[in-house]
Scaffold this active site. Sequence first.
Site, PDB file in Angstrom:
ATOM      1  N   TYR A  61       9.859   3.707   9.452  1.00 24.85           N
ATOM      2  CA  TYR A  61       9.890   3.811  10.911  1.00 24.85           C
ATOM      3  C   TYR A  61      10.659   2.660  11.561  1.00 24.85           C
ATOM      4  O   TYR A  61      10.975   2.731  12.752  1.00 24.85           O
ATOM      5  CB  TYR A  61       8.469   3.823  11.502  1.00 24.85           C
ATOM      6  N   HIS A  88       4.697   6.810   0.491  1.00 25.85           N
ATOM      7  CA  HIS A  88       5.015   7.713   1.595  1.00 25.85           C
ATOM      8  C   HIS A  88       5.213   9.167   1.162  1.00 25.85           C
ATOM      9  O   HIS A  88       4.907  10.088   1.913  1.00 25.85           O
ATOM     10  CB  HIS A  88       6.263   7.215   2.331  1.00 25.85           C
TER      11      HIS A  88
END
Length: 283
Positions: A54, A113
Amino acid sequence: MAPLSLQSTHKLVSGYEIPVVGFGVYQTPPDITEKMTLKALETGYRHVDSAKHYANEVECAEAIRKSGIDRSKIFYTTKIPITHMSYEKAKEAIEASLADAAGISYIDLVLLHAPYGGKEGRLGAWRALVEAQKTGKIRSIGVSNYGIHHLNELEEYIDSGAGGQISVGQYEIHPWCAREDIVDWLTKRNVVVEAYSPLVRATRMKEPILQSLAKKYNKTPAQILLRWSLQKGYVPLPKSVTDSRIIENTQVFDFDLSQEDMDNLNTGEHSPVCWDPARDSRL
């Protein structure tokens, strides 16, 4: 179920507590992440969900530091990116995330992730997490977007002596992407299930069932979706860059959906609005 509040928590297998609602910062631009995260913390959130991918870890950590809230009261998550799914690369990612979080001392939860990197890469990345957890700089570890076969692979590795425990499994989960098979696997092992994109990226707000329930309970469709997630026992991770919606997403503890209405939200669809590595047969 016992009454919940924004301050309620679930117990992780690691022994730590995770707040029942998190503030997501996926696609939140770095230049406003600190401001929005501070607003969330001021509103009462005590759980921030970020990721290396991010590119806003520094801003999240800075907001936590500036909030003035005792560090032990805030739960902060980040994730190992798919570009770093190997032992050495995961170690690099962990050190980078710890450096970005230097002002807040430690990271509460680090997830893999997604199940990229092949078997060797996945298991190597897990080994890096286990080693980092032993230092105390990371408190809990887990996975995101892992399919059943990936979970079985990891469980076999753990049982073979690799160590570690899956504390959290994070997935896109909502009434149009319920992932009941994965949820069943996780809950049987006391793994806390986190639900990202619990508001379906606002693509389903006009669905008749949501409109009907919003009217019935005098709530917004978003609040109905978050309440569904909470009553399922999940930890929803709503995101917003709008002050009013950040507040609105916390106002979900003063009503209960009936069992009939919960059942009516079982759509039987599998329609994710994000990526879906858990069902990618190539991984």
